[in-house]
Design an enzyme around this catalytic site. Structure first.
Site, PDB file in Angstrom:
ATOM      1  N   GLY A  18      11.307  41.858  54.368  1.00 29.53           N
ATOM      2  CA  GLY A  18       9.918  42.742  54.517  1.00 29.53           C
ATOM      3  C   GLY A  18      10.130  44.361  54.197  1.00 29.53           C
ATOM      4  O   GLY A  18       9.575  45.059  55.023  1.00 29.53           O
ATOM      5  N   VAL A  69      10.627  34.641  52.451  1.00 29.38           N
ATOM      6  CA  VAL A  69      11.602  33.929  53.521  1.00 29.38           C
ATOM      7  C   VAL A  69      11.189  32.807  54.034  1.00 29.38           C
ATOM      8  O   VAL A  69      12.223  32.159  54.605  1.00 29.38           O
ATOM      9  CB  VAL A  69      11.712  35.328  54.801  1.00 29.38           C
ATOM     10  N   TYR A 159       1.666  34.292  67.751  1.00 35.04           N
ATOM     11  CA  TYR A 159       2.630  35.395  67.172  1.00 35.04           C
ATOM     12  C   TYR A 159       3.360  35.640  68.445  1.00 35.04           C
ATOM     13  O   TYR A 159       4.874  35.672  68.060  1.00 35.04           O
ATOM     14  CB  TYR A 159       1.523  36.676  67.007  1.00 35.04           C
TER      15      TYR A 159
END
Ligand code: NAP
Length: 263
Positions: A18, A69, A159
């Protein structure tokens, strides 16, 4: 070179997932300035190339390598291409995504997507790079979790659960490798001024009808410092955890939220 010099990571090779923008790009810059060679990985080739170009332009050693990923083959390819530049000593597992939903309306596909990137992605990258660190007897793994990995919040169950999982993974792995020269830690930011937070602001605007400034204000009020944090503040903590003298810091989750969550 002494471990307390201003280039404490000279001779080290770091992979930052990232790394094409936001917190990851700041980490790439900070680690490069500390002397590390850096591999900048993410899906957007233009972004990782831009970050790597800038770093090379500033005299650092940097390469952009595309990677998803969540895809085991893509992570294997990242490991293979990174190995062309040496043994990877440092992994900053920063790639992540976020979205919000009430649990009763949470789509399973979206839940799985968040876990695939935020949790499985951290596992896959760790599994790819840890053997080299163990063989070398030195390594640093820093996972970019979130303060949402320490406490819950409405509408962010997926999340928050994914970031709690990252912290659990970090703690367990830290103990697994504790005698082998490798440390494993996490950083847990509050809201940081990146595209991800722009997305959160847009969601608040869309759901509440507040204007953008008022929506940002909602996020600012979540910190006792009444502000949104800078990527550089997170990168600074990541760098601290990568420092040779941070060897005793292991299995920790460093919170960067102005004091909202006090561990
Ligand atoms: P960002 O600006 O959206 O950057 C996310 C980075 O992750 C991008 O480079 C993105 O590149 C990459 N990425 C996303 N999915 C990926 C995948 N499947 N494979 C490889 N790379 C992927 O967000 P950010 O704020 O810098 O977020 C970085 C990390 O900090 C995340 O783990 C996030 O959860 C965490 N965090 C952020 C905040 C915040 O307020 N911003 C707070 C706490 C924690 P591509 O899309 O090109 O792949």
């Amino acid at each position: 070179m002494s471990e307390s010099t201003h280039k404490p990571l000279e001779g080290r090779l770091a992979v930052i997932t990232g790394g094409g923008r936001g917190i990851g790009a700041a980490c790439a810059q900070f680690l490069a300035e500390a002397g590390a060679s850096v591999v900048v990985a993410a899906r957007s080739t233009d972004q990782i190339e831009a970050v790597a170009d800038d770093l090379r332009g500033a005299g650092h050693r940097a390469w952009g390598i595309p990677c998803d990923v969540a895809d085991p083959e893509s992570v294997d390819e990242l490991a293979r291409r990174s190995a062309e530049h040496g043994t990877v000593d440092i992994l900053v597992a920063n790639a992540g995504i976020a979205s919000s939903s009430p649990v009763v309306r949470q789509e399973l596909d979206e839940w799985n997507r968040i876990f695939a990137v935020n949790v499985t992605g951290v596992f896959l990258c760790t599994r790819a790079f840890l053997p080299g660190m163990l063989a070398a007897g030195w390594g640093r793994v820093v996972n970019v979790a979130s303060v949402a990995g320490k406490m819950g919040g409405p509408y962010i169950a997926a999340y928050s659960a994914s970031k709690h999982a990252v912290i659990g993974f970090t703690r367990s792995l830290a103990l697994e490798v504790a005698t082998q020269g490798v440390t494993v830690n996490a950083v847990c930011p509050g809201y940081v001024d990146t595209d991800m937070t722009v997305q959160s602001v847009d969601t608040i605007v869309g759901k509440t009808g507040k204007d953008e400034e008022a929506a940002r204000g909602v996020l600012e009020q979540m910190s006792p410092q009444r502000r949104i944090f800078r990527s550089e503040e997170v990168a600074h903590q990541v760098l601290q955890l990568c420092h040779p003298l941070a060897e005793g810091v292991n299995g920790q989750s460093v919170i960067i939220d102005g004091g909202a969550f006090q561990a």
